[in-house]
Design a protein around this motif. Structure first.
Motif, PDB file in Angstrom:
ATOM      1  N   ALA A   1     -45.522   4.866 -15.521  1.00 43.24           N
ATOM      2  CA  ALA A   1     -47.074   5.233 -15.160  1.00 43.24           C
ATOM      3  C   ALA A   1     -47.559   6.146 -16.405  1.00 43.24           C
ATOM      4  O   ALA A   1     -48.632   6.114 -16.878  1.00 43.24           O
ATOM      5  CB  ALA A   1     -47.104   5.685 -14.037  1.00 43.24           C
ATOM      6  N   VAL A   2     -46.576   7.414 -16.570  1.00 44.03           N
ATOM      7  CA  VAL A   2     -46.768   8.300 -17.571  1.00 44.03           C
ATOM      8  C   VAL A   2     -47.315   7.415 -19.280  1.00 44.03           C
ATOM      9  O   VAL A   2     -48.103   8.032 -19.866  1.00 44.03           O
ATOM     10  CB  VAL A   2     -45.842   9.089 -17.712  1.00 44.03           C
ATOM     11  N   SER A   3     -46.227   6.759 -19.336  1.00 35.38           N
ATOM     12  CA  SER A   3     -46.311   5.905 -20.650  1.00 35.38           C
ATOM     13  C   SER A   3     -47.453   4.979 -20.818  1.00 35.38           C
ATOM     14  O   SER A   3     -48.143   5.058 -21.686  1.00 35.38           O
ATOM     15  CB  SER A   3     -44.978   4.989 -20.652  1.00 35.38           C
ATOM     16  N   ARG A   4     -47.879   4.657 -19.619  1.00 34.69           N
ATOM     17  CA  ARG A   4     -48.997   3.472 -19.702  1.00 34.69           C
ATOM     18  C   ARG A   4     -50.408   4.391 -19.910  1.00 34.69           C
ATOM     19  O   ARG A   4     -51.201   4.127 -20.808  1.00 34.69           O
ATOM     20  CB  ARG A   4     -49.138   2.786 -18.485  1.00 34.69           C
ATOM     21  N   LEU A   5     -50.432   5.634 -19.329  1.00 41.06           N
ATOM     22  CA  LEU A   5     -51.371   6.502 -19.419  1.00 41.06           C
ATOM     23  C   LEU A   5     -51.406   6.969 -20.682  1.00 41.06           C
ATOM     24  O   LEU A   5     -52.816   7.327 -21.385  1.00 41.06           O
ATOM     25  CB  LEU A   5     -51.724   7.629 -18.526  1.00 41.06           C
TER      26      LEU A   5
ATOM     27  N   ALA B   1     -43.144  22.495 -25.901  1.00 41.11           N
ATOM     28  CA  ALA B   1     -41.841  23.561 -25.499  1.00 41.11           C
ATOM     29  C   ALA B   1     -41.288  23.142 -24.271  1.00 41.11           C
ATOM     30  O   ALA B   1     -40.068  23.387 -24.316  1.00 41.11           O
ATOM     31  CB  ALA B   1     -42.593  24.791 -25.764  1.00 41.11           C
ATOM     32  N   PHE B   2     -42.030  23.049 -23.314  1.00 44.60           N
ATOM     33  CA  PHE B   2     -41.345  22.819 -21.855  1.00 44.60           C
ATOM     34  C   PHE B   2     -40.413  21.393 -22.082  1.00 44.60           C
ATOM     35  O   PHE B   2     -39.183  21.387 -21.470  1.00 44.60           O
ATOM     36  CB  PHE B   2     -42.358  22.532 -20.789  1.00 44.60           C
ATOM     37  N   GLY B   3     -40.828  20.404 -22.833  1.00 44.35           N
ATOM     38  CA  GLY B   3     -40.369  19.135 -22.799  1.00 44.35           C
ATOM     39  C   GLY B   3     -39.053  19.162 -23.606  1.00 44.35           C
ATOM     40  O   GLY B   3     -38.022  18.556 -23.372  1.00 44.35           O
ATOM     41  N   MET B   4     -39.155  19.975 -24.663  1.00 44.20           N
ATOM     42  CA  MET B   4     -38.026  20.053 -25.568  1.00 44.20           C
ATOM     43  C   MET B   4     -36.680  20.701 -24.775  1.00 44.20           C
ATOM     44  O   MET B   4     -35.692  20.294 -25.433  1.00 44.20           O
ATOM     45  CB  MET B   4     -38.397  20.997 -26.689  1.00 44.20           C
TER      46      MET B   4
ATOM     47  N   ASP C   1     -40.945  13.604 -21.557  1.00 47.08           N
ATOM     48  CA  ASP C   1     -40.166  14.685 -21.465  1.00 47.08           C
ATOM     49  C   ASP C   1     -40.544  15.818 -20.844  1.00 47.08           C
ATOM     50  O   ASP C   1     -39.546  16.477 -20.344  1.00 47.08           O
ATOM     51  CB  ASP C   1     -39.977  15.276 -23.147  1.00 47.08           C
ATOM     52  N   THR C   2     -41.764  16.313 -20.884  1.00 47.64           N
ATOM     53  CA  THR C   2     -42.253  17.367 -19.623  1.00 47.64           C
ATOM     54  C   THR C   2     -41.999  17.104 -18.246  1.00 47.64           C
ATOM     55  O   THR C   2     -41.140  17.822 -17.503  1.00 47.64           O
ATOM     56  CB  THR C   2     -43.645  17.368 -19.882  1.00 47.64           C
ATOM     57  N   PHE C   3     -42.164  15.725 -17.879  1.00 53.05           N
ATOM     58  CA  PHE C   3     -41.863  15.294 -16.517  1.00 53.05           C
ATOM     59  C   PHE C   3     -40.383  15.046 -16.353  1.00 53.05           C
ATOM     60  O   PHE C   3     -39.771  15.819 -15.246  1.00 53.05           O
ATOM     61  CB  PHE C   3     -42.402  13.940 -16.355  1.00 53.05           C
TER      62      PHE C   3
ATOM     63  N   MET D   1     -35.119  17.452 -14.144  1.00 55.71           N
ATOM     64  CA  MET D   1     -33.959  17.789 -14.395  1.00 55.71           C
ATOM     65  C   MET D   1     -33.736  19.485 -13.541  1.00 55.71           C
ATOM     66  O   MET D   1     -32.704  19.558 -13.271  1.00 55.71           O
ATOM     67  CB  MET D   1     -33.543  17.943 -15.914  1.00 55.71           C
ATOM     68  N   LEU D   2     -34.554  20.295 -14.139  1.00 57.08           N
ATOM     69  CA  LEU D   2     -34.622  21.493 -13.547  1.00 57.08           C
ATOM     70  C   LEU D   2     -34.675  21.994 -12.057  1.00 57.08           C
ATOM     71  O   LEU D   2     -33.810  22.494 -11.454  1.00 57.08           O
ATOM     72  CB  LEU D   2     -35.559  22.411 -14.190  1.00 57.08           C
ATOM     73  N   ALA D   3     -35.429  20.622 -11.621  1.00 56.37           N
ATOM     74  CA  ALA D   3     -35.650  20.716  -9.942  1.00 56.37           C
ATOM     75  C   ALA D   3     -34.284  20.311  -9.501  1.00 56.37           C
ATOM     76  O   ALA D   3     -33.569  20.952  -8.386  1.00 56.37           O
ATOM     77  CB  ALA D   3     -36.625  19.634  -9.719  1.00 56.37           C
ATOM     78  N   ALA D   4     -33.477  19.333  -9.957  1.00 54.41           N
ATOM     79  CA  ALA D   4     -32.137  18.642  -9.542  1.00 54.41           C
ATOM     80  C   ALA D   4     -31.059  19.810  -9.552  1.00 54.41           C
ATOM     81  O   ALA D   4     -30.536  19.827  -8.870  1.00 54.41           O
ATOM     82  CB  ALA D   4     -31.896  17.444 -10.205  1.00 54.41           C
TER      83      ALA D   4
END
Length: 478
Positions: free
Chosen positions: A16-20, A43-46, A178-180, A185-188
């Protein structure tokens, strides 16, 4: 089935993110994100892009053998990111580069340019495939085998999904996906830590105290100069690891080059540089907590640190919820690393090797071809199925970054010419000589090079380039 459902929902959100983000996307969006990316999103995605699935699994287990000394390297990372931000990024932005290896063409010559790009493609394909292979094996062993999913199907589906959500928007899409994925990852990671603390019957404050008091919480090593964990070795190595494996790596730099201005790119670089210490502190803290849990439950520790987190998180010992968190965390970390590698290799091949950055049809074909080759590499590692062979490939990949360090250092630190025709031979000879020196010192004096081998490799390349320039002058050609 709950794991499969969670992963499918995760992929659905990615698509969905990719399509948008990929509407009306052409080569300008695929290669450079149209230079419109918000720096804070990059920065966050990196953070996620820099932490592969292997890192997600391996870092907690590092405490078994080397305590928390990995943080010394992470501190070096911070200074390395400052070097990239204020030395390399200004050069890349001033020249308005799409791929960073174009700098070598302008400064040293066409063969130097092709050599740099070729070393990147070789090391990135092998390195990214190994990392993704290890993650596929982990998921296969701890999750998918019980469901009867064959390994080849796992690889084909996972790589195909990466190709699907990157094929249109490329780097423009990856800034957002990458942000998503970093968020997932951090939530997990956080949720796994919470469950481990609960299993230890501790409060968060008590867990922090227990980690700090544990013998495995040692961070700094100043007293043993021969140890690979010595602070100065780790610190200096951390600086150069970032300079080479971020600043001289098209994969890691491509997102940073999508920021609107140099100043925004520098803010992005410095911000996520500082983030590495607390993120890795969480991973290492989790490792100490898992050791405490194993002691409490009377469990034998695995022989390899890589198996510490999977032993608890992927086997259901902490409940099905943790298995789901672990699966999502590993997938998020591995996809965030592999998708950018696939995009960067496509960009480098089209722009550096073919020199046809405006050909959209070529870009689509190369992107698909890179995905297929990526699958083949992973399948080959499965057929080899030898840990010693994989270790050897990892070592070779590490060696290939040394010539890049030497090429860029010579170009930036000197104004001397080189014999461009000899550069490919110098770039191949330097890692070979490095290997011989490492083998000799290990056999004769018992000294084993660590990360500092990268510096030696770069130095040998630098010296070779310097000597080639002198020979070029003496021949009267220059």
């Amino acid at each position: 089935m709950s794991i499969i459902l969670a992963v499918l929902i995760y992929f659905g959100l990615l698509m969905a993110v990719s399509r948008l983000t990929s509407r009306r996307a052409g080569n300008a969006a695929f290669y450079r994100g149209e230079r419109r990316s918000p720096w804070y999103m990059v920065a966050f995605g990196m953070v996620g892009a820099s932490i592969s699935g292997v890192t997600f699994v391996s870092v907690p287990g590092m405490v078994m053998a080397s305590d928390m000394t990995y943080l010394q390297t992470c501190i070096g990372f911070i200074f390395g990111y400052f070097v990239v931000a204020f030395v390399l990024l200004p050069v890349y932005y001033r020249l308005n580069l799409t791929t960073i290896y174009t700098y070598l063409k302008n400064r040293l010559g066409k063969r130097s340019y092709k050599t740099g790009a070729a070393f990147f493609l070789l090391s990135k394909m092998a390195g990214a495939a190994i990392k993704f292979y290890v993650v596929c094996i982990l998921l296969q062993r701890f999750v998918l085998d019980d469901m009867g999913v064959p390994f080849p199907l796992t690889v084909v589906i996972m790589v195909a999904l990466i190709w699907l959500y990157t094929r249109r928007g490329g780097i423009k899409t990856l800034v957002w996906t990458d942000t998503f994925q970093t968020l997932c990852m951090l939530a997990a990671l956080t949720l796994i830590i919470i469950h481990v603390i609960s299993a230890l019957s501790m409060t968060p404050a008590e867990a922090v105290t227990a980690v700090a008091a544990d013998s495995h919480s040692r961070i700094f090593v100043f007293d043993d100069w021969f140890s690979t964990q010595n602070f100065w070795k780790q610190f200096v190595s951390g600086i150069f690891i970032v300079v080479v494996m971020t600043g001289l790596d098209q994969d890691m730099m491509q997102k940073n080059l999508t920021c609107k201005t140099l100043r925004e790119a520098q803010k992005d670089m410095c911000t996520y540089g500082f983030a590495f210490v607390p993120v890795n502190l969480l991973f290492l803290g989790l490792g100490v907590l898992l050791l405490l849990l194993a002691q409490k439950e009377g469990l034998a520790l695995p022989t390899r640190g890589d198996e510490l987190l999977p032993m608890f998180a992927a086997t259901g010992m902490l409940g099905e919820a943790v298995v789901i968190f672990f699966s999502i965390g590993v997938v998020a970390a591995s996809f965030s690393s592999a998708d950018s590698a696939l995009t960067a290799m496509t960009t480098s091949f089209c722009v550096d090797i073919c020199e046809r950055d405006s050909d959209e049809t070529l870009r689509k074909r190369v992107h698909l071809a890179m995905a297929v080759v990526f699958m083949l590499f992973i399948m080959t590692f499965r057929i080899v199925n030898s840990s010693s062979m994989l270790d050897a490939i990892y070592t070779i990949v590490g060696y290939t970054y040394g010539p890049l360090l030497g090429l860029f250092a010579f170009g930036l630190l000197t104004r001397r010419p080189v014999n461009d025709r000899l550069v490919p031979y110098i770039a191949v000879a330097a890692p070979v000589i490095c290997f011989l020196i490492d083998s000799a010192t290990k056999a004769w004096w018992g000294y084993q090079f660590g990360y500092e081998l990268l510096l030696l490799n770069g130095l040998l390349t630098f010296v070779g380039l310097f000597l080639s320039g002198l020979m070029h002058k003496k021949s009267g050609i220059c």
